[in-house]
Design a protein around this motif. Sequence first.
Motif, PDB file in Angstrom:
ATOM      1  N   TRP A   1       0.886  -1.358   0.191  1.00 53.18           N
ATOM      2  CA  TRP A   1       0.253  -0.274   0.154  1.00 53.18           C
ATOM      3  C   TRP A   1       0.749   1.101  -0.079  1.00 53.18           C
ATOM      4  O   TRP A   1       1.973   1.411   0.661  1.00 53.18           O
ATOM      5  CB  TRP A   1      -0.959  -0.058   1.428  1.00 53.18           C
ATOM      6  CG  TRP A   1      -1.878  -0.934   0.818  1.00 53.18           C
ATOM      7  CD1 TRP A   1      -2.194  -2.218   2.167  1.00 53.18           C
ATOM      8  CD2 TRP A   1      -3.569  -1.297   0.441  1.00 53.18           C
ATOM      9  NE1 TRP A   1      -2.788  -2.934   1.459  1.00 53.18           N
ATOM     10  CE2 TRP A   1      -3.845  -2.725   0.461  1.00 53.18           C
ATOM     11  CE3 TRP A   1      -3.281  -0.597  -1.095  1.00 53.18           C
ATOM     12  CZ2 TRP A   1      -4.729  -2.890  -0.045  1.00 53.18           C
ATOM     13  CZ3 TRP A   1      -5.247  -1.247  -1.337  1.00 53.18           C
ATOM     14  CH2 TRP A   1      -5.655  -2.332  -1.081  1.00 53.18           C
ATOM     15  N   SER A   2       0.266   2.288  -0.601  1.00 52.38           N
ATOM     16  CA  SER A   2       0.929   3.558  -0.773  1.00 52.38           C
ATOM     17  C   SER A   2       1.871   3.425   1.053  1.00 52.38           C
ATOM     18  O   SER A   2       2.915   4.816   0.389  1.00 52.38           O
ATOM     19  CB  SER A   2       0.361   4.349  -1.307  1.00 52.38           C
ATOM     20  OG  SER A   2      -0.908   5.310  -0.720  1.00 52.38           O
ATOM     21  N   SER A   3       0.745   3.787   1.385  1.00 53.01           N
ATOM     22  CA  SER A   3       1.539   4.239   2.995  1.00 53.01           C
ATOM     23  C   SER A   3       2.832   3.415   3.037  1.00 53.01           C
ATOM     24  O   SER A   3       3.601   3.976   3.608  1.00 53.01           O
ATOM     25  CB  SER A   3       0.317   4.560   3.983  1.00 53.01           C
ATOM     26  OG  SER A   3       0.431   2.662   4.261  1.00 53.01           O
ATOM     27  N   TYR A   4       3.088   2.296   3.316  1.00 49.53           N
ATOM     28  CA  TYR A   4       4.028   1.698   3.195  1.00 49.53           C
ATOM     29  C   TYR A   4       5.185   1.930   2.232  1.00 49.53           C
ATOM     30  O   TYR A   4       6.357   2.075   2.372  1.00 49.53           O
ATOM     31  CB  TYR A   4       3.994   0.027   3.359  1.00 49.53           C
ATOM     32  CG  TYR A   4       3.064   0.209   4.735  1.00 49.53           C
ATOM     33  CD1 TYR A   4       4.284  -0.178   5.763  1.00 49.53           C
ATOM     34  CD2 TYR A   4       1.316  -0.373   4.643  1.00 49.53           C
ATOM     35  CE1 TYR A   4       3.313  -0.327   7.051  1.00 49.53           C
ATOM     36  CE2 TYR A   4       1.431  -0.393   5.983  1.00 49.53           C
ATOM     37  CZ  TYR A   4       1.658  -0.565   7.447  1.00 49.53           C
ATOM     38  OH  TYR A   4       1.708  -0.938   8.339  1.00 49.53           O
ATOM     39  N   ARG A   5       4.660   2.211   1.004  1.00 50.03           N
ATOM     40  CA  ARG A   5       5.761   2.405  -0.356  1.00 50.03           C
ATOM     41  C   ARG A   5       6.424   3.523  -0.231  1.00 50.03           C
ATOM     42  O   ARG A   5       7.661   3.660  -0.481  1.00 50.03           O
ATOM     43  CB  ARG A   5       5.115   2.399  -1.033  1.00 50.03           C
ATOM     44  CG  ARG A   5       5.678   2.177  -2.604  1.00 50.03           C
ATOM     45  CD  ARG A   5       4.541   2.123  -3.894  1.00 50.03           C
ATOM     46  NE  ARG A   5       3.690   3.717  -4.261  1.00 50.03           N
ATOM     47  CZ  ARG A   5       2.204   3.314  -4.718  1.00 50.03           C
ATOM     48  NH1 ARG A   5       2.280   2.840  -5.353  1.00 50.03           N
ATOM     49  NH2 ARG A   5       1.996   5.067  -4.703  1.00 50.03           N
ATOM     50  N   ASP A   6       5.390   4.163   0.381  1.00 52.65           N
ATOM     51  CA  ASP A   6       6.586   5.978  -0.338  1.00 52.65           C
ATOM     52  C   ASP A   6       7.590   5.172   1.297  1.00 52.65           C
ATOM     53  O   ASP A   6       8.274   6.610   1.192  1.00 52.65           O
ATOM     54  CB  ASP A   6       5.310   6.983   0.928  1.00 52.65           C
ATOM     55  CG  ASP A   6       4.260   7.176  -0.485  1.00 52.65           C
ATOM     56  OD1 ASP A   6       4.785   6.627  -1.799  1.00 52.65           O
ATOM     57  OD2 ASP A   6       3.129   7.906   0.050  1.00 52.65           O
ATOM     58  N   ARG A   7       7.406   5.267   2.627  1.00 49.47           N
ATOM     59  CA  ARG A   7       8.533   4.623   3.177  1.00 49.47           C
ATOM     60  C   ARG A   7       9.606   3.555   2.926  1.00 49.47           C
ATOM     61  O   ARG A   7      10.756   3.602   3.569  1.00 49.47           O
ATOM     62  CB  ARG A   7       7.774   4.186   4.653  1.00 49.47           C
ATOM     63  CG  ARG A   7       7.242   5.615   5.425  1.00 49.47           C
ATOM     64  CD  ARG A   7       6.765   5.306   6.449  1.00 49.47           C
ATOM     65  NE  ARG A   7       5.831   4.278   6.519  1.00 49.47           N
ATOM     66  CZ  ARG A   7       5.217   3.342   7.517  1.00 49.47           C
ATOM     67  NH1 ARG A   7       5.970   3.376   8.617  1.00 49.47           N
ATOM     68  NH2 ARG A   7       4.007   2.932   7.413  1.00 49.47           N
TER      69      ARG A   7
ATOM     70  N   ARG B   1       8.964  -8.434   4.135  1.00 50.06           N
ATOM     71  CA  ARG B   1       8.238  -8.513   5.651  1.00 50.06           C
ATOM     72  C   ARG B   1       6.838  -7.978   5.383  1.00 50.06           C
ATOM     73  O   ARG B   1       6.217  -7.065   4.451  1.00 50.06           O
ATOM     74  CB  ARG B   1       8.785  -7.094   6.496  1.00 50.06           C
ATOM     75  CG  ARG B   1       8.352  -7.315   7.894  1.00 50.06           C
ATOM     76  CD  ARG B   1       8.961  -6.716   8.807  1.00 50.06           C
ATOM     77  NE  ARG B   1       8.332  -5.489   9.114  1.00 50.06           N
ATOM     78  CZ  ARG B   1       7.735  -4.564   9.391  1.00 50.06           C
ATOM     79  NH1 ARG B   1       6.749  -4.927  10.117  1.00 50.06           N
ATOM     80  NH2 ARG B   1       7.877  -2.763   8.889  1.00 50.06           N
ATOM     81  N   ALA B   2       5.509  -9.217   5.659  1.00 52.60           N
ATOM     82  CA  ALA B   2       4.912  -9.149   5.297  1.00 52.60           C
ATOM     83  C   ALA B   2       3.689  -9.693   6.327  1.00 52.60           C
ATOM     84  O   ALA B   2       4.024 -10.906   7.002  1.00 52.60           O
ATOM     85  CB  ALA B   2       4.713  -9.207   3.826  1.00 52.60           C
TER      86      ALA B   2
ATOM     87  N   VAL C   1       2.571  -6.564   2.026  1.00 55.63           N
ATOM     88  CA  VAL C   1       3.912  -5.822   2.014  1.00 55.63           C
ATOM     89  C   VAL C   1       3.893  -4.703   2.634  1.00 55.63           C
ATOM     90  O   VAL C   1       3.457  -3.719   2.728  1.00 55.63           O
ATOM     91  CB  VAL C   1       4.460  -5.986   0.424  1.00 55.63           C
ATOM     92  CG1 VAL C   1       6.012  -5.754   1.425  1.00 55.63           C
ATOM     93  CG2 VAL C   1       4.411  -7.385   0.119  1.00 55.63           C
ATOM     94  N   LYS C   2       5.515  -4.530   3.677  1.00 53.14           N
ATOM     95  CA  LYS C   2       5.549  -3.664   4.455  1.00 53.14           C
ATOM     96  C   LYS C   2       6.174  -3.127   4.502  1.00 53.14           C
ATOM     97  O   LYS C   2       7.197  -1.618   5.113  1.00 53.14           O
ATOM     98  CB  LYS C   2       4.822  -4.018   6.784  1.00 53.14           C
ATOM     99  CG  LYS C   2       3.930  -4.527   6.029  1.00 53.14           C
ATOM    100  CD  LYS C   2       3.620  -5.186   7.610  1.00 53.14           C
ATOM    101  CE  LYS C   2       1.523  -5.476   7.746  1.00 53.14           C
ATOM    102  NZ  LYS C   2       1.363  -5.689   9.490  1.00 53.14           N
TER     103      LYS C   2
END
Lengths: 71, 456
Positions: free
Chosen positions: B75-81, B95-96, B111-112
Amino acid sequence: MSKGEVDIAGRIDRLEEIAETLEDGEVDLTTAKELREEADDHLETLRDALDVGDGELIEIDGEDAELERAE
Amino acid sequence: MAVDDDTGSGHVEIDEPAWSVSRLNDEIAATLESAAERFPTYVVGEVSDATAKGYGTFFTLRDVDGEETIQCIVWSSYRDRIDESITEGEEVIVRANVDFYAEGGRTQLNVKNYWPVGDSDRSQELEALRAELNEEGLFDADRKQSLPMFPSNIGVVTSLTGSAREDFRESAWGRAPGVTLTFFGATVQGKNAAASIVGALQQADRDPDIDTIVVTRGGGADDTLWCFNEEPVVRAIADCVTPTVVAVGHEDDETLAEAVADKPAMTPTDAGIVATPEMSTIRERVETIERRLQTGYETVVSEQLDALNRRIENAVVGLERAAETRQARIQRAADLEQRIDTAYTTLTASRLDAVDDRIETALQEIEHAAETEAVTVRAARGRIGGLETRIDRAYETHINQETEALERRIESAYRDIETDTDVREAKQEARQLRIVILVLVGLLLLGVALWAGGIL
């Protein structure tokens, strides 16, 4: 007595016991009076412990603290 | 291919109701969720079919040694980090957590974080440290301390300028406005973070006024949170004598620091909730108990007083009855006394009269008997006197007669003796006669004496 020295949870539990005992009604007048006096002591102590003002805020700065990156 | 016996028939009979697809997918989702602990945190594979969207990136992760695949989404909230870009054909560690998309019936990895395999050394080190700490028992539930239910001074190890500080303060004071918060400023990211956090932790742990320690910081990329996986920080938290709460990053961030803490929290705000009691609730509870106490006490006292009142009333009635009974007994006793007096008087007089009569009669009888006896005595005495005279006369007569007879016989005997050779025998006979006479005289005297003694 400071707040930290008061067993608030223990006193509340004891008050619950006393309330249940009185509600059961299976006590004589003498016992009821003793329980009521004990409960009043607990209540007074709890009021002193719970009726506090704003807490103090203390800051102790580390020597090499860095700014946390805000989200 | 096996063919079910039911296929081909026009009508199917089954023993249980058929599930809808929706119900089936919900059950699969629930089953996977309940078995979440069985799935790994990290998965390695090769990226393919990556598609970036505004809300997130989809890609396929293929087994390195086989053809097995699984769909992944970041998700974008994780992708951006995530610092690394998602590149097809690259072997990566993600890590998921396993997620089931019920609407589409698809199992996928949520995926995180994401590292190229070349960067996986850090993950391996993390797992090695986790295993070591686990071996030492630092994650064991039985070594967790309970937090004080009513802390008075919470030591907070965090950045003095970060949002975590305010989030925690608002949360803690929102629930327990009286608690003292002592912030121990520390660097919470970067190369100096571990030493700074450990120093602040130890300082807080030494402070006797601190009864709870909170270590917290806000969210960030995994790299920025890494210091909370470093061994010195983790061991410093584990060594704290004071109960600890650790809240690092967001809800999905997991660090070893949180794992060894006595109580993990998801965010700084959550740490404030975990570390403090809701005082308003406590006060309400105490007020409720106070009302119950008042009601219970009043009820007990009222009921007991009512019972006592009833007992007193019954006792009064009983006493009144007892008094009446006593008065009746007193009256009865008085009546009896009167009756006894009367009866006694009557009985005594009657018996005295009878006794007097008996005494009188007895006296008369005694007097009469005495008179009779006196007459008898006089008569006896007269008779005795007559008898004495008669005896004396008879005796004299008899003696005279006997004497005269004896004298005649003696004279005759003397004459015989003188004339007869049998004088000696006559004398002998005379002596015998004299003896007889003497015996007769003695007997006579004895009879007179006995007779006279019997009269006396």
